[in-house]
Design a protein around this motif. Structure first.
Motif, short mmCIF file in Angstrom:
data_model
loop_
_atom_site.label_atom_id
_atom_site.label_comp_id
_atom_site.label_asym_id
_atom_site.label_seq_id
_atom_site.Cartn_x
_atom_site.Cartn_y
_atom_site.Cartn_z
N GLY A 112 0.82 -1.22 0.00
CA GLY A 112 0.00 0.00 0.00
C GLY A 112 0.85 1.26 0.00
O GLY A 112 1.47 1.60 -1.01
N GLN A 131 -9.08 -13.46 13.28
CA GLN A 131 -10.24 -13.42 14.18
C GLN A 131 -11.08 -12.20 13.82
O GLN A 131 -10.76 -11.08 14.19
CB GLN A 131 -9.79 -13.28 15.65
N SER A 180 3.60 4.08 0.11
CA SER A 180 5.01 4.05 -0.28
C SER A 180 5.72 5.32 0.15
O SER A 180 6.93 5.38 0.18
CB SER A 180 5.12 3.87 -1.79
N GLY A 224 -4.37 8.42 5.27
CA GLY A 224 -2.91 8.54 5.20
C GLY A 224 -2.33 8.19 6.56
O GLY A 224 -3.01 8.35 7.60
N ILE A 225 -1.10 7.69 6.56
CA ILE A 225 -0.50 7.22 7.81
C ILE A 225 -0.45 8.31 8.89
O ILE A 225 -0.85 8.07 10.03
CB ILE A 225 0.91 6.64 7.55
P1 FAD Z 1 -6.48 -0.12 7.73
O1 FAD Z 1 -5.19 -0.25 7.04
O2 FAD Z 1 -7.67 0.29 6.95
O3 FAD Z 1 -6.75 -1.49 8.48
C1 FAD Z 1 -7.98 -1.89 9.02
C2 FAD Z 1 -7.79 -3.31 9.56
O4 FAD Z 1 -9.03 -3.79 10.08
C3 FAD Z 1 -7.36 -4.30 8.47
O5 FAD Z 1 -6.21 -4.98 8.90
C4 FAD Z 1 -8.56 -5.26 8.36
O6 FAD Z 1 -8.19 -6.59 8.04
C5 FAD Z 1 -9.12 -5.17 9.77
N1 FAD Z 1 -10.54 -5.58 9.84
C6 FAD Z 1 -11.53 -5.28 8.98
N2 FAD Z 1 -12.70 -5.83 9.41
C7 FAD Z 1 -12.44 -6.48 10.57
C8 FAD Z 1 -13.24 -7.20 11.50
N3 FAD Z 1 -14.56 -7.35 11.35
N4 FAD Z 1 -12.61 -7.74 12.59
C9 FAD Z 1 -11.28 -7.58 12.79
N5 FAD Z 1 -10.48 -6.89 11.93
C10 FAD Z 1 -11.05 -6.34 10.84
N6 FAD Z 1 -0.84 6.66 3.12
C11 FAD Z 1 0.31 7.37 3.26
O7 FAD Z 1 0.53 7.99 4.31
N7 FAD Z 1 1.24 7.41 2.25
C12 FAD Z 1 1.06 6.74 1.08
O8 FAD Z 1 1.93 6.74 0.20
C13 FAD Z 1 -0.15 6.00 0.90
N8 FAD Z 1 -0.38 5.30 -0.24
C14 FAD Z 1 -1.38 4.37 -0.26
C15 FAD Z 1 -1.46 3.49 -1.34
C16 FAD Z 1 -2.40 2.46 -1.33
C17 FAD Z 1 -2.46 1.51 -2.49
C18 FAD Z 1 -3.28 2.32 -0.23
C19 FAD Z 1 -4.28 1.16 -0.18
C20 FAD Z 1 -3.25 3.24 0.81
C21 FAD Z 1 -2.29 4.26 0.81
N9 FAD Z 1 -2.18 5.17 1.87
C22 FAD Z 1 -1.07 5.97 1.98
C23 FAD Z 1 -3.23 5.25 2.91
C24 FAD Z 1 -2.86 4.46 4.15
O9 FAD Z 1 -2.47 3.16 3.80
C25 FAD Z 1 -4.06 4.37 5.07
O10 FAD Z 1 -4.63 5.65 5.31
C26 FAD Z 1 -3.71 3.77 6.42
O11 FAD Z 1 -2.83 2.68 6.30
C27 FAD Z 1 -5.03 3.37 7.05
O12 FAD Z 1 -4.81 2.74 8.26
P2 FAD Z 1 -6.01 2.37 9.22
O13 FAD Z 1 -5.49 2.49 10.60
O14 FAD Z 1 -7.22 3.13 8.86
O15 FAD Z 1 -6.29 0.82 8.99
#
Ligand code: FAD
Length: 492
Positions: A53, A247, A55, A473-474
């Motif tokens: 995801g 889980q 980079s 975004g992170i």
């Molecule tokens: P997420 O990564 O959305 O994780 C949610 C988790 O919940 C997952 O592991 C999922 O399996 C779990 N889950 C879902 N349902 C359930 C359930 N019922 N029970 C238990 N677990 C469950 N950000 C940057 O800062 N820089 C970048 O260059 C960038 N490029 C990107 C490129 C791509 C292709 C993608 C996909 C994203 C990119 N982003 C980037 C955005 C960044 O990846 C996200 O904003 C960030 O990682 C989101 O994190 P999150 O904490 O919301 O969790």
């Protein structure tokens, strides 16, 4: 000890878990996948390693902060370097620009090769800094949904300066006024895509984004982006946080006498009790699947989603010295590309192509004399398009475009391939419609139309991650964990 359950081990879920463990909670994290990371995943195949995801790594201080809070030295867990070269830009007319961390050099490069001047670039970046100064405390670091946020003196000062955040024209309009050369307007319009938006619709407030990259810097973790996840999981395990992989949480449980209050979660028909529950899932799925009997905030959930991505992970049997870590191959007509994505909900026939090659820095990510190419284009969120057909066409167009600009047949170097598209982003990470960043920021009110980090209906239920405040975004996902932390009472 009081108990906290986190649903999802995405970056914000892990950060929330660490913060609560430090506060004195016994924390359990339930993750549907067999590994932590969510969108921040990795792929290993045929001797290549790819970050699946994100980079681009900005604001590493938000990661370091978690180690420091735990009383550890971040360097013992997580190493990264600041990039001297941020991105290489390639245009169809032969123009090549190198965005260096040395801004004077970058501005001079623009002045020498285009009709824009170094002064235009400097004025633009100054404006970007002003927008950051006015917005970061109000829109990023605090809840927008608590009165106490507005009672801070610095919030009030920011509110008085709101006129400076350029919210009433589009980013593309503002940038056209800044730069004489359309190609430089295009370069800075691209920042709207950092949160999955359209520069021709999104407010010019998004011009804050370059400040993160050019002022705070762009970085690469020594072990790749997945290194962020591995380091934080290591810290979390040392803090006795228990991860339960594969889980999937089925339901968030709450009391029904008086004002509902969280009781725990249900996983595989088993009940796990907790005093606090934090959902790291996409907010859309949290309401649709886990919160039975709680009315949905329809207006927030029906906002337009951010764009998604189509990514080809190519093992390349060659070295390309013209390319760096981050590379952009621009479309000839940016507005046409965004119209294809946002109006026609399809893939442009001449998309802007982003290539990330982590093996330029991390040699072990590809075999010797080979490179790991992460080739991505922006595409609409999944609303049932014929993706198999669109992917086939996009692959042909991407190969033709890169080969044309580099004047070299790249197709023969592709020795292995994996693909991620909006459908698989949704199924693998639980992101509604495969949107990368939750809702889009295509209007001035987007910041106020993201869900808050707490539930107003169920006590002790919180929401973190890229689909809620302050956004995707992170860095922002990490800030959502911080805002929750600030709201939860200290236990020990
Ligand atoms: P997420 O990564 O959305 O994780 C949610 C988790 O919940 C997952 O592991 C999922 O399996 C779990 N889950 C879902 N349902 C359930 C359930 N019922 N029970 C238990 N677990 C469950 N950000 C940057 O800062 N820089 C970048 O260059 C960038 N490029 C990107 C490129 C791509 C292709 C993608 C996909 C994203 C990119 N982003 C980037 C955005 C960044 O990846 C996200 O904003 C960030 O990682 C989101 O994190 P999150 O904490 O919301 O969790």
């Amino acid at each position: 000890k009081p108990k906290a359950i986190i649903i999802g081990a995405g970056i914000a879920g892990i950060a929330s878990a660490i913060r609560l463990a430090i506060k004195g909670y016994q924390v359990d994290v339930f993750e549907a996948n067999s590994k932590a990371g969510g969108k921040l995943g990795e792929i290993k195949t045929n001797g290549f390693r790819f970050d699946a995801g994100p980079s681009l790594f900005t604001m590493p201080q938000y990661v370091d902060e978690l180690f420091k809070l735990a009383g550890k030295d971040p360097e013992d867990y997580f190493k990264y370097i600041k990039l001297k070269e941020i991105c290489r830009y390639f245009y169809e007319d032969g123009l090549r620009l190198n965005a260096t961390a040395d801004l004077d050099k970058f501005a001079r490069d623009i002045e020498e090769k285009t009709h824009s001047t170094a002064a235009e670039v400097q004025r633009y970046l100054k404006k970007s800094e002003t927008i950051y100064d006015v917005t970061h405390r109000v829109f990023l670091e605090r809840s927008l949904h608590k009165l106490k946020s507005y009672l801070h003196w610095d919030t009030l000062k920011s509110i008085f300066r709101f006129g400076q955040i350029d919210a009433f024209r589009t980013q593309a309009m503002a940038n056209q006024a800044f730069f004489k050369d359309g190609r430089i307007t295009q370069l800075f319009n691209r920042y709207a895509t950092y949160n999955g938006s359209d520069p021709y619709q999104a407010p010019a407030t998004l011009n804050v984004i370059p400040h993160f990259e050019y002022h705070f810097g762009a970085f690469i973790p020594k072990d790749g982006m997945y290194g962020i996840v591995s380091a934080l999981v290591k810290l979390a395990e040392e803090l006795a946080i228990r991860f339960h992989y594969s889980q999937k949480v089925e339901e968030i449980l709450y009391t029904d006498a008086g004002k509902p209050k969280t009781k725990g979660v249900k996983v595989n028909d088993k009940i796990y009790k907790a005093d606090i529950v934090i959902s790291n899932l996409d907010i859309w799925f949290t309401y649709k699947n886990l919160l039975k009997g709680i009315a949905e905030p329809k207006k927030l959930l029906t906002q337009e989603r951010s764009s998604s991505a189509l990514i080809f992970y190519w093992g390349m049997d060659s070295n390309y010295s013209e390319l760096g870590l981050h590379n952009i191959f621009f479309t000839e007509d940016y507005q046409k590309e965004f119209n294809a994505i946002w109006k026609d909900k399809t893939v442009s026939s001449d998309p802007t192509v982003y290539i990330n090659i982590s093996s330029k820095h991390i040699r072990t990510d590809a075999p010797a004399h080979a490179e790991n190419w992460f080739v991505m284009i922006n595409v609409p969120a999944n609303t049932g398009q014929n993706w198999d057909q669109l992917i086939k066409e996009a692959k042909v167009n991407i190969i033709k475009k890169i080969s044309r600009i580099l004047n070299r047949n790249i197709e023969k170097d592709i020795i292995c391939e994996q693909i991620l598209d909006p459908r698989t982003i949704e199924s693998k990470t639980g992101s509604y419609q495969g949107a990368l960043y939750g809702n889009s920021s295509n209007n001035q009110f987007s910041a106020f139309l993201r869900h808050s980090n707490f539930s107003s209906k169920v006590k002790n239920l919180y929401f973190c991650g890229g689909s809620v405040h302050p956004g995707g975004g992170i860095p922002l996902a990490l800030l959502s964990a911080k805002i929750i932390d600030d709201d939860i009472r200290l236990v020990v």
